[in-house]
Write an enzyme that holds these catalytic residues in place. Structure first.
Site, short mmCIF file in Angstrom:
data_model
loop_
_atom_site.label_atom_id
_atom_site.label_comp_id
_atom_site.label_asym_id
_atom_site.label_seq_id
_atom_site.Cartn_x
_atom_site.Cartn_y
_atom_site.Cartn_z
N TRP A 172 -21.87 11.81 -18.91
CA TRP A 172 -22.17 11.98 -17.49
C TRP A 172 -23.53 12.65 -17.33
O TRP A 172 -23.89 13.53 -18.11
CB TRP A 172 -21.12 12.87 -16.80
CG TRP A 172 -19.71 12.38 -16.87
CD1 TRP A 172 -18.70 12.92 -17.61
CD2 TRP A 172 -19.15 11.27 -16.17
NE1 TRP A 172 -17.53 12.19 -17.41
CE2 TRP A 172 -17.78 11.18 -16.53
CE3 TRP A 172 -19.65 10.32 -15.27
CZ2 TRP A 172 -16.92 10.21 -16.03
CZ3 TRP A 172 -18.80 9.35 -14.78
CH2 TRP A 172 -17.45 9.30 -15.16
N TRP A 224 -9.63 8.05 -7.80
CA TRP A 224 -10.88 8.32 -8.53
C TRP A 224 -10.81 7.81 -9.96
O TRP A 224 -11.76 7.22 -10.47
CB TRP A 224 -11.21 9.83 -8.49
CG TRP A 224 -11.92 10.17 -7.22
CD1 TRP A 224 -11.35 10.64 -6.07
CD2 TRP A 224 -13.31 10.01 -6.93
NE1 TRP A 224 -12.31 10.78 -5.09
CE2 TRP A 224 -13.52 10.41 -5.60
CE3 TRP A 224 -14.41 9.57 -7.68
CZ2 TRP A 224 -14.79 10.38 -4.99
CZ3 TRP A 224 -15.67 9.54 -7.07
CH2 TRP A 224 -15.85 9.94 -5.76
N TRP A 245 -16.26 11.87 -12.21
CA TRP A 245 -15.36 11.61 -11.08
C TRP A 245 -14.75 12.88 -10.51
O TRP A 245 -14.41 12.95 -9.32
CB TRP A 245 -14.26 10.61 -11.46
CG TRP A 245 -13.31 11.03 -12.55
CD1 TRP A 245 -13.42 10.76 -13.88
CD2 TRP A 245 -12.10 11.80 -12.41
NE1 TRP A 245 -12.36 11.30 -14.57
CE2 TRP A 245 -11.54 11.95 -13.69
CE3 TRP A 245 -11.44 12.38 -11.33
CZ2 TRP A 245 -10.35 12.65 -13.93
CZ3 TRP A 245 -10.25 13.08 -11.56
CH2 TRP A 245 -9.73 13.21 -12.84
N TRP A 305 1.53 1.83 -3.40
CA TRP A 305 0.46 2.52 -4.16
C TRP A 305 0.59 4.04 -4.03
O TRP A 305 0.31 4.79 -4.95
CB TRP A 305 -0.92 2.06 -3.69
CG TRP A 305 -1.37 0.80 -4.39
CD1 TRP A 305 -1.28 -0.46 -3.90
CD2 TRP A 305 -1.96 0.69 -5.70
NE1 TRP A 305 -1.79 -1.35 -4.83
CE2 TRP A 305 -2.20 -0.67 -5.93
CE3 TRP A 305 -2.29 1.62 -6.68
CZ2 TRP A 305 -2.77 -1.15 -7.12
CZ3 TRP A 305 -2.85 1.16 -7.87
CH2 TRP A 305 -3.08 -0.20 -8.08
N GLU A 324 0.83 -1.21 0.00
CA GLU A 324 0.00 0.00 0.00
C GLU A 324 0.87 1.26 0.00
O GLU A 324 0.53 2.25 -0.64
CB GLU A 324 -0.95 0.02 1.20
CG GLU A 324 -2.00 -1.08 1.17
CD GLU A 324 -2.77 -1.14 -0.14
OE1 GLU A 324 -3.26 -0.09 -0.61
OE2 GLU A 324 -2.89 -2.24 -0.71
N ASN A 382 -10.47 2.78 2.97
CA ASN A 382 -10.21 2.59 1.53
C ASN A 382 -11.33 1.82 0.83
O ASN A 382 -11.75 2.16 -0.27
CB ASN A 382 -8.87 1.88 1.33
CG ASN A 382 -8.53 1.72 -0.14
OD1 ASN A 382 -8.46 2.70 -0.87
ND2 ASN A 382 -8.38 0.49 -0.58
P1 FAD Z 1 -3.32 1.80 5.08
O1 FAD Z 1 -4.14 0.71 4.54
O2 FAD Z 1 -2.83 1.66 6.46
O3 FAD Z 1 -2.11 2.02 4.08
C1 FAD Z 1 -0.88 2.62 4.48
C2 FAD Z 1 -0.59 3.84 3.62
O4 FAD Z 1 -0.44 3.45 2.25
C3 FAD Z 1 -1.69 4.88 3.63
O5 FAD Z 1 -1.59 5.73 4.75
C4 FAD Z 1 -1.45 5.61 2.32
O6 FAD Z 1 -0.42 6.57 2.43
C5 FAD Z 1 -0.95 4.49 1.41
N1 FAD Z 1 -2.07 3.94 0.63
C6 FAD Z 1 -2.92 2.95 0.98
N2 FAD Z 1 -3.78 2.69 -0.03
C7 FAD Z 1 -3.47 3.54 -1.03
C8 FAD Z 1 -3.99 3.77 -2.34
N3 FAD Z 1 -5.00 3.04 -2.83
N4 FAD Z 1 -3.44 4.76 -3.09
C9 FAD Z 1 -2.41 5.50 -2.63
N5 FAD Z 1 -1.88 5.33 -1.40
C10 FAD Z 1 -2.39 4.36 -0.61
N6 FAD Z 1 -5.20 8.36 -0.07
C11 FAD Z 1 -4.70 9.52 0.41
O7 FAD Z 1 -3.71 9.50 1.15
N7 FAD Z 1 -5.27 10.71 0.07
C12 FAD Z 1 -6.36 10.80 -0.75
O8 FAD Z 1 -6.82 11.90 -1.03
C13 FAD Z 1 -6.92 9.59 -1.23
N8 FAD Z 1 -8.04 9.60 -2.00
C14 FAD Z 1 -8.57 8.41 -2.45
C15 FAD Z 1 -9.71 8.43 -3.27
C16 FAD Z 1 -10.27 7.25 -3.73
C17 FAD Z 1 -11.50 7.29 -4.60
C18 FAD Z 1 -9.68 6.02 -3.39
C19 FAD Z 1 -10.27 4.74 -3.89
C20 FAD Z 1 -8.54 5.98 -2.61
C21 FAD Z 1 -7.98 7.17 -2.13
N9 FAD Z 1 -6.82 7.17 -1.30
C22 FAD Z 1 -6.30 8.36 -0.86
C23 FAD Z 1 -6.10 5.92 -1.03
C24 FAD Z 1 -6.51 5.18 0.25
O9 FAD Z 1 -7.90 5.06 0.33
C25 FAD Z 1 -5.99 5.85 1.53
O10 FAD Z 1 -4.63 6.14 1.41
C26 FAD Z 1 -6.18 4.93 2.73
O11 FAD Z 1 -7.53 4.61 2.89
C27 FAD Z 1 -5.65 5.61 3.97
O12 FAD Z 1 -5.91 4.84 5.11
P2 FAD Z 1 -4.73 4.18 5.93
O13 FAD Z 1 -3.69 5.21 6.21
O14 FAD Z 1 -5.34 3.51 7.09
O15 FAD Z 1 -4.17 3.15 4.90
#
Ligand code: FAD
Length: 484
Positions: free
Chosen positions: A312, A388, A365, A284, A281, A347
């Site tokens: 849309w 998105w 989106w 990602w 993650e 997420n």
């Molecule tokens: P954990 O599951 O603990 O993951 C650890 C870290 O990995 C996160 O803190 C984050 O930095 C990174 N990470 C995890 N999943 C993703 C992912 N899919 N994409 C990029 N980085 C990721 N994340 C944001 O930080 N800011 C946003 O504005 C954002 N907008 C999103 C919009 C959509 C529509 C979607 C589907 C995802 C988005 N995410 C965003 C990614 C992800 O949802 C969040 O990073 C995650 O939910 C944060 O929770 P966590 O810190 O507990 O994640």
């Protein structure tokens, strides 16, 4: 050793440990730490790469206060000023007798453009400028495929990043800092007027502790659970993820620190299910930065241009119902209300609400992305844009257009006891599990027993899930056919 101080311009790296700009400046002598805000931080939503939505501003306020406190503990202080960065930095250099400026690089298109201009302006006045990588494991120009082109698919990207290696030598925080001379003035963080005037964010502090030590507390707590991350990460009703995202966005902890700490405790982290899934993650986050750097237009444009033709509907009432958590689809409403109340969304929930908005509701989106940027404490242009576009189907490595999440099944699977829905949609709390995920299908007596009257105590669905799914499939099929 030179005694002229170096200005350290803090931006999205609000920490003292593992901060290359700071450490390298300290190696040369005293430092002058500064944060520069736009002249009117309330009206300016985009400022040199930082998209300051309401929730982000709340976070930034508290994070700056925390950084100032940490600097004071070491003998220094954070200068806070408003204005155009080049002008502010030039004036400060003159007042402080500084000959150079350090910062850690940003990768958002607007941030890069500003940094380029500032660098040139400062160099023209004879100031030395050095920038560093403090916010990512690798910068996008270092992870390219064999043809020296950027990756558009995550798995090969992540493999290439791992093959390039991850530097584990995190930089220690400084022990002592020299005082910033008293004649150098600063505004207060309060004067930046970052906190919302309405009481909207009042409860955020029940959920979050912005700042470097808050980030570490959160991370250490999560580390006790990381072994189970692969099993719990999709459950919206559990505290199964790290919630580090706002801390990482504001740079209160660096991804290098995260990886190094995980690996210190789990030397085989990439072989163990929990730690491997967690580090992926973090990957990602890197991938999202890679995409926005190489495809900067994707901040507003579809990466897959076929989606430009998508019809849309953009019904403003539907968008408003989605924003307020009043769509009549319980799991969507729970997630949207959680976002409003806490500034964060799980997420899995982000994917569900984004799929519902873009596919079932056929809302562009970009409307969803804008709402997220304004309400998320972790609002992050690269990750939000990638998220998105991925869900909408228009992005890199995107979900195939025909994958339309069924929010009822998603709720049943990832909130199996319904506690997430019941918490955020309390008007449905008394419904039995069977009726909770799709109350419009429940028997009238079941609704009555639970005190639910659809259309009165809780909305009817804004769209019919089955019909709207088909409408979306038809629309996506159309743009696919037209492109041949
Ligand atoms: P954990 O599951 O603990 O993951 C650890 C870290 O990995 C996160 O803190 C984050 O930095 C990174 N990470 C995890 N999943 C993703 C992912 N899919 N994409 C990029 N980085 C990721 N994340 C944001 O930080 N800011 C946003 O504005 C954002 N907008 C999103 C919009 C959509 C529509 C979607 C589907 C995802 C988005 N995410 C965003 C990614 C992800 O949802 C969040 O990073 C995650 O939910 C944060 O929770 P966590 O810190 O507990 O994640």
């Amino acid at each position: 050793m030179s005694v002229t101080p170096t200005i350290v311009w803090f931006r999205q790296d609000l920490r003292l440990a593992d901060n290359p700009a700071l450490t390298r400046a300290l190696a040369a002598g005293p430092i002058i730490p500064i944060y520069i805000a736009p002249t009117d931080s309330r009206r300016t939503t985009r400022h040199d790469g930082f998209h300051a939505g309401g929730a982000s501003r709340w976070w930034l306020h508290h994070s700056l206060v925390a950084l100032d406190r940490s600097l004071r503990d070491k003998g220094s202080r954070l200068l806070v000023r408003r204005g155009e960065p080049a002008t502010v930095l030039r004036e400060l250099a003159e007042q402080a007798g500084a000959a150079s400026v350090h910062w850690n690089r940003r990768l958002e298109p607007a941030g890069i453009a500003t940094d380029r201009e500032v660098k040139q302006a400062l160099r023209e006045t004879g100031l030395a400028v050095q920038s560093f990588n403090g916010n990512y494991l690798h910068e996008p120009w270092n992870v390219l495929n064999k043809q020296a082109k950027p990756y558009k698919v995550f798995t090969p990207y992540w493999k290439a990043l791992l093959a390039a290696g991850i530097d584990q030598d995190v930089l220690p925080e400084p022990e002592r800092l020299e005082a910033v001379p008293g004649h150098i003035e600063s505004e207060t963080v309060d004067a930046l007027d970052l906190l919302p005037t309405l009481g909207w964010a009042d409860d955020f502090s029940d959920w979050w502790t912005p700042g470097e030590s808050g980030a570490w507390d959160r991370f250490e707590t999560f580390l006790d659970e990381v072994d189970r991350y692969h099993e719990t990460r999709n459950r919206m009703d559990l505290d199964g993820t790290s919630r580090l995202s706002p801390h990482l966005h504001f740079g209160e902890i660096s991804p290098r620190q995260v990886v190094a700490r995980v690996r210190a405790e789990h030397p085989e982290a990439l072989e163990e299910a929990g730690t491997e899934a967690f580090l992926r993650e973090i990957g990602w986050r890197e991938f999202a930065a890679n995409l926005i750097y190489h495809f900067p237009q994707t901040e507003r444009e579809n990466l897959d241009a076929r989606f430009d033709a998508l019809p849309w509907e953009n019904d403003p009432d539907v968008l408003a119902a989605w924003q307020r958590g009043q769509t009549g689809i319980p799991v969507v409403d729970a997630a949207m209300r959680a976002l409003w109340a806490t500034g964060w969304m799980h997420n899995r929930a982000r994917m569900i609400v984004a799929s519902f908005l873009t596919k079932n509701c056929l809302v562009d989106w970009r409307h969803g992305a804008d709402w997220f940027m304004d309400t998320l404490v972790d609002a992050d242009l690269p990750s939000n844009t990638a998220g998105w576009q991925w869900v909408a189907g228009s992005g890199a490595d995107a979900a195939p257009y025909f994958r339309i999440f069924n929010p009822v099944l998603q709720g049943e699977k990832f909130d199996p006891e319904g506690s997430f829905i019941r918490h955020w949609v309390p008007e449905l709390a008394d419904l039995p599990d069977k009726a909770l995920y799709a109350p419009w299908e429940a028997k009238p007596a079941t609704l009555q027993d639970a005190g639910v009257t659809l259309g009165e105590t809780y909305p009817e669905p804004v769209v019919d899930l089955k019909a709207s799914r088909q409408r979306a499939l038809d629309a996506f099929q159309q743009i696919k056919d037209d492109s041949h």
